[in-house]
Design a protein around this motif. Structure first.
Motif, PDB file in Angstrom:
ATOM      1  N   GLY A   1       8.462   5.477  -6.516  1.00 38.03           N
ATOM      2  CA  GLY A   1       7.997   4.576  -7.569  1.00 38.03           C
ATOM      3  C   GLY A   1       7.687   3.160  -7.142  1.00 38.03           C
ATOM      4  O   GLY A   1       7.489   2.282  -7.977  1.00 38.03           O
ATOM      5  N   ARG A   2       7.587   2.916  -5.824  1.00 38.77           N
ATOM      6  CA  ARG A   2       7.287   1.552  -5.355  1.00 38.77           C
ATOM      7  C   ARG A   2       5.798   1.392  -5.049  1.00 38.77           C
ATOM      8  O   ARG A   2       5.174   2.277  -4.471  1.00 38.77           O
ATOM      9  CB  ARG A   2       8.101   1.234  -4.098  1.00 38.77           C
ATOM     10  CG  ARG A   2       9.534   0.793  -4.376  1.00 38.77           C
ATOM     11  CD  ARG A   2      10.184   0.321  -3.079  1.00 38.77           C
ATOM     12  NE  ARG A   2      11.396  -0.447  -3.316  1.00 38.77           N
ATOM     13  CZ  ARG A   2      12.615   0.093  -3.424  1.00 38.77           C
ATOM     14  NH1 ARG A   2      12.748   1.403  -3.327  1.00 38.77           N
ATOM     15  NH2 ARG A   2      13.665  -0.675  -3.636  1.00 38.77           N
ATOM     16  N   GLU A   3       5.275   0.232  -5.395  1.00 38.49           N
ATOM     17  CA  GLU A   3       3.897  -0.101  -5.032  1.00 38.49           C
ATOM     18  C   GLU A   3       3.822  -0.284  -3.515  1.00 38.49           C
ATOM     19  O   GLU A   3       4.786  -0.766  -2.896  1.00 38.49           O
ATOM     20  CB  GLU A   3       3.473  -1.406  -5.721  1.00 38.49           C
ATOM     21  CG  GLU A   3       3.312  -1.293  -7.220  1.00 38.49           C
ATOM     22  CD  GLU A   3       2.073  -0.507  -7.606  1.00 38.49           C
ATOM     23  OE1 GLU A   3       1.003  -0.722  -6.990  1.00 38.49           O
ATOM     24  OE2 GLU A   3       2.177   0.334  -8.516  1.00 38.49           O
ATOM     25  N   PRO A   4       2.694   0.070  -2.879  1.00 34.44           N
ATOM     26  CA  PRO A   4       2.588  -0.023  -1.419  1.00 34.44           C
ATOM     27  C   PRO A   4       2.994  -1.377  -0.842  1.00 34.44           C
ATOM     28  O   PRO A   4       3.744  -1.447   0.133  1.00 34.44           O
ATOM     29  CB  PRO A   4       1.115   0.278  -1.159  1.00 34.44           C
ATOM     30  CG  PRO A   4       0.735   1.211  -2.272  1.00 34.44           C
ATOM     31  CD  PRO A   4       1.496   0.704  -3.460  1.00 34.44           C
TER      32      PRO A   4
ATOM     33  N   GLU B   1       7.328  -5.313   1.883  1.00 37.58           N
ATOM     34  CA  GLU B   1       8.303  -6.403   1.708  1.00 37.58           C
ATOM     35  C   GLU B   1       9.726  -5.936   2.020  1.00 37.58           C
ATOM     36  O   GLU B   1      10.539  -6.693   2.557  1.00 37.58           O
ATOM     37  CB  GLU B   1       8.236  -6.932   0.272  1.00 37.58           C
ATOM     38  CG  GLU B   1       6.949  -7.679  -0.047  1.00 37.58           C
ATOM     39  CD  GLU B   1       6.829  -8.023  -1.518  1.00 37.58           C
ATOM     40  OE1 GLU B   1       7.714  -7.619  -2.311  1.00 37.58           O
ATOM     41  OE2 GLU B   1       5.851  -8.687  -1.888  1.00 37.58           O
ATOM     42  N   LEU B   2      10.004  -4.693   1.715  1.00 36.23           N
ATOM     43  CA  LEU B   2      11.339  -4.132   1.934  1.00 36.23           C
ATOM     44  C   LEU B   2      11.685  -4.101   3.429  1.00 36.23           C
ATOM     45  O   LEU B   2      12.831  -4.308   3.812  1.00 36.23           O
ATOM     46  CB  LEU B   2      11.378  -2.714   1.349  1.00 36.23           C
ATOM     47  CG  LEU B   2      12.711  -1.997   1.267  1.00 36.23           C
ATOM     48  CD1 LEU B   2      13.648  -2.702   0.298  1.00 36.23           C
ATOM     49  CD2 LEU B   2      12.490  -0.549   0.818  1.00 36.23           C
TER      50      LEU B   2
ATOM     51  N   LEU C   1       8.841  -5.349  13.358  1.00 36.76           N
ATOM     52  CA  LEU C   1       8.830  -5.120  11.911  1.00 36.76           C
ATOM     53  C   LEU C   1       8.316  -6.343  11.152  1.00 36.76           C
ATOM     54  O   LEU C   1       7.802  -6.217  10.042  1.00 36.76           O
ATOM     55  CB  LEU C   1      10.233  -4.749  11.425  1.00 36.76           C
ATOM     56  CG  LEU C   1      10.772  -3.389  11.878  1.00 36.76           C
ATOM     57  CD1 LEU C   1      12.186  -3.175  11.353  1.00 36.76           C
ATOM     58  CD2 LEU C   1       9.872  -2.258  11.406  1.00 36.76           C
ATOM     59  N   GLU C   2       8.443  -7.513  11.770  1.00 40.43           N
ATOM     60  CA  GLU C   2       7.958  -8.729  11.116  1.00 40.43           C
ATOM     61  C   GLU C   2       6.429  -8.747  11.007  1.00 40.43           C
ATOM     62  O   GLU C   2       5.857  -9.553  10.264  1.00 40.43           O
ATOM     63  CB  GLU C   2       8.446  -9.985  11.855  1.00 40.43           C
ATOM     64  CG  GLU C   2       7.850 -10.225  13.230  1.00 40.43           C
ATOM     65  CD  GLU C   2       8.512  -9.432  14.352  1.00 40.43           C
ATOM     66  OE1 GLU C   2       8.129  -9.654  15.517  1.00 40.43           O
ATOM     67  OE2 GLU C   2       9.397  -8.602  14.059  1.00 40.43           O
ATOM     68  N   LYS C   3       5.758  -7.846  11.736  1.00 43.46           N
ATOM     69  CA  LYS C   3       4.290  -7.767  11.666  1.00 43.46           C
ATOM     70  C   LYS C   3       3.822  -6.757  10.609  1.00 43.46           C
ATOM     71  O   LYS C   3       2.639  -6.411  10.553  1.00 43.46           O
ATOM     72  CB  LYS C   3       3.733  -7.343  13.038  1.00 43.46           C
ATOM     73  CG  LYS C   3       4.047  -8.296  14.191  1.00 43.46           C
ATOM     74  CD  LYS C   3       3.205  -9.550  14.114  1.00 43.46           C
ATOM     75  CE  LYS C   3       3.430 -10.472  15.311  1.00 43.46           C
ATOM     76  NZ  LYS C   3       2.932  -9.916  16.563  1.00 43.46           N
ATOM     77  N   ALA C   4       4.741  -6.286   9.781  1.00 49.42           N
ATOM     78  CA  ALA C   4       4.424  -5.238   8.805  1.00 49.42           C
ATOM     79  C   ALA C   4       3.230  -5.604   7.920  1.00 49.42           C
ATOM     80  O   ALA C   4       2.333  -4.778   7.686  1.00 49.42           O
ATOM     81  CB  ALA C   4       5.649  -4.940   7.940  1.00 49.42           C
ATOM     82  N   GLU C   5       3.201  -6.837   7.428  1.00 46.82           N
ATOM     83  CA  GLU C   5       2.124  -7.254   6.523  1.00 46.82           C
ATOM     84  C   GLU C   5       0.774  -7.263   7.232  1.00 46.82           C
ATOM     85  O   GLU C   5      -0.254  -6.866   6.665  1.00 46.82           O
ATOM     86  CB  GLU C   5       2.443  -8.637   5.949  1.00 46.82           C
ATOM     87  CG  GLU C   5       1.550  -9.012   4.789  1.00 46.82           C
ATOM     88  CD  GLU C   5       2.005 -10.285   4.088  1.00 46.82           C
ATOM     89  OE1 GLU C   5       1.135 -10.970   3.523  1.00 46.82           O
ATOM     90  OE2 GLU C   5       3.217 -10.578   4.107  1.00 46.82           O
TER      91      GLU C   5
END
Length: 261
Positions: free
Chosen positions: A55-58, A63-64, A231-235
């Protein structure tokens, strides 16, 4: 005439850190009003699938993870089965998923892993989400195999890194998302880099037959430079997936008037 159980299915490839591109691809599909009735994921694709089906938006899923570190999600293994264990990763999933069982997810989801004991592909449709996603992500050598009900499992990508087959016959249309296309770029000559590169080639070879049976293939290139620890490059990776999908969809609509083969 076939009566399909589902109209549209998403099949999400493995790809480790590149898996954040799946979320960008899904965001672009949303904006074109193309949403899945069923999900099929392996490794990083399984991870993206279960959080989406939960149920989470992409963009919320990104952000998680971007505030986590690789070290927080793994622990060193003291046995000889792998360099790292995924116990912390399992606990992270259990803490952040609203749903704990695959069969209770809002969108039906299939998680693909490799049964290491019997040498076969397993498609999990029921059971505890956290340990089955961890099993699907469990790259040999890097991670110790994960034991479920007296059977050891490793990364589903070893045998099927783009899991179209598990949902093909149930769907009218299947969209295959490959965030780990083959790129023979430069690599370090150390043990782990060589092992990961070899697995990468193996994983890509087994996607060819899966690509052929999808109704739409979206591939995100330009991700090979990201370290699996970043992981900090996720966005940033999310944006790459979003742009690749938007370009693919807009190009197909302009040239053919449809996104489907």
């Amino acid at each position: 005439m076939n009566e399909y159980k589902y109209k549209i299915g998403y099949a999400l490839s493995g790809g480790f850190i590149k898996g954040f591109a799946h979320l960008g691809i899904m965001q672009a599909l949303h904006e074109h009003d193309i949403k899945p009735d069923v999900l099929s994921g392996v490794s990083a694709g399984a991870l993206a699938s279960v959080f989406y089906a939960d149920g989470r938006e992409p963009y919320r899923i990104v952000e998680l993870f971007e505030h986590q570190s690789f070290k927080e999600l793994t622990t060193f293994s003291i046995n000889k089965q792998g360099l790292l264990k995924l116990d912390s990763f399992v606990r992270f999933l259990e803490s952040n998923l609203r749903t704990q069982m695959i069969e209770d997810l809002k969108i039906p989801t299939v998680i693909t892993a490799t049964d290491l004991d019997h040498g076969r592909i397993v498609s999990f449709r029921k059971g505890k989400i956290a340990e089955r996603v961890a099993a699907s992500c469990c790259m040999p050598v890097l991670f110790a195999p994960l034991r479920i009900n007296n059977t050891y499992y490793v990364d589903g990508g070893v045998l099927m890194n783009l899991p179209v087959s598990p949902i093909r016959n149930a769907c009218e249309k299947v969209i295959a998302m490959n965030v780990d296309p083959l790129v023979a770029d430069e690599y370090s000559k150390n043990m782990i880099s060589i092992a990961l590169r070899a697995y990468h080639f193996i994983f890509q070879a087994n996607t060819l037959s899966q690509k052929a049976i999808a109704d739409l293939l979206i591939e995100s290139y330009g991700l090979s430079g990201y370290s699996n620890h970043e992981l900090e490059k996720a966005e940033e990776i999310f944006e790459q997936g979003y742009n690749a999908a938007t370009e693919t969809l807009d190009s197909l609509l302009q040239e053919k008037g449809t996104i489907w083969r």
